[in-house]
Enzyme design. Structure first.
Site, PDB file in Angstrom:
ATOM      1  CG  ASP A   6      -2.887  33.727  14.482  1.00  0.00           C
ATOM      2  OD1 ASP A   6      -2.809  32.806  13.661  1.00  0.00           O
ATOM      3  OD2 ASP A   6      -2.825  33.571  15.721  1.00  0.00           O
TER       4      ASP A   6
HETATM    5  N1  URA Z   1       1.375  31.683  17.237  1.00  0.00           N
HETATM    6  C1  URA Z   1       0.136  32.223  17.236  1.00  0.00           C
HETATM    7  O1  URA Z   1      -0.685  31.905  18.094  1.00  0.00           O
HETATM    8  N2  URA Z   1      -0.174  33.092  16.273  1.00  0.00           N
HETATM    9  C2  URA Z   1       0.708  33.474  15.321  1.00  0.00           C
HETATM   10  O2  URA Z   1       0.371  34.291  14.472  1.00  0.00           O
HETATM   11  C3  URA Z   1       1.988  32.917  15.342  1.00  0.00           C
HETATM   12  C4  URA Z   1       2.310  32.010  16.316  1.00  0.00           C
END
Ligand code: URA
Length: 236
Positions: free
Chosen positions: A105
């Site tokens: 993310d």
């Molecule tokens: N899980 C998440 O919630 N975000 C990420 O970036 C990776 C795994």
């Protein structure tokens, strides 16, 4: 292995095939000790060195990079407005086929793996190959035995995962899938909110001492281990 000269050069740098054709027409490419004239000629890069502007191209079929993604950077290779992971990669390492195996993310941090090998990327992210991804998270409240058991059984429809409480409101979690916002959704399912998320490991690859924003190529040993982890022969 014989390969078209324009395709070979394009696979080793940031140029398009069209740009490579221009380089050849401009007399900037040599094969062995002769001037290259035809983009379509076939060459064996292991037998005859190829030179661009007098510099040898060290042929490698694939490129594999480990990046420490800082928060605020998109896990993408291009975007019109926002900073992307590829902006952190020196231009000499740009390849048109470079893709991200397992996005993070925008607000997440840590290990981001980029590779030109699409099959490797696919297997690293497919649950069938059971490649563990390890995340360290800061939470709004501590977790205990109840949450460890819940994760071990599977929460929010995800497969079982290993949860290790860490001192304070912190924890380490290992998952083998890689669904959208997965770790945040898993913690939300047990009533916790993820405040900070750092990926520290992908299969045999460790983030290690790489500073935020830094990038490095994998070592030959890491490449070996990675291919073995997903049942592939090393392609180089
Ligand atoms: N899980 C998440 O919630 N975000 C990420 O970036 C990776 C795994």
């Amino acid at each position: 292995m014989r390969i078209r000269l324009d395709r070979l050069i394009a696979s080793q740098g940031p140029w398009s095939r069209k740009e490579v054709k221009k380089l050849i027409k401009a007399g900037r490419v040599r094969v062995g000790d002769r001037l290259a004239r035809r983009p379509e000629e076939k060459v064996d890069p292991e037998a005859e060195p190829v030179f661009l502007d007098g510099e040898p191209l060290f042929y490698r079929r694939h490129l594999h990079l480990l990046l420490h993604k800082p928060p605020g950077v998109l896990s993408a290779t291009r975007d019109r407005e926002e900073a992307v992971a590829l902006d952190l990669v020196p231009e000499a390492l740009w390849r048109r086929e470079l893709g991200i195996a397992g996005r993070l993310d925008k607000d997440a941090e840590g290990l981001l793996f980029l590779t030109t090998d699409g099959e490797l990327a696919h297997r690293l992210t497919h649950p069938r190959w059971k490649v563990g991804k390890v995340y360290e998270v800061d939470l709004d409240a501590p977790v205990g035995e109840a949450e460890v058991r819940a994760f071990a059984q599977g929460v929010a429809g995800f497969r079982p995962a290993r949860l290790e409480p860490l001192p304070g409101a912190r924890a380490r979690v290992t998952i083998e899938e890689g669904k959208h916002h997965q770790v945040k959704r898993m913690f939300r399912a047990v009533g916790r909110e993820v405040k900070r998320l750092v990926r520290t490991r992908l299969g045999p690859l460790e983030l290690g001492p790489l500073a935020p924003g830094e990038v490095r190529e994998l070592t030959p040993e890491e490449i070996d281990e990675l291919y073995r982890a997903v049942g592939l022969e090393e392609a180089d």
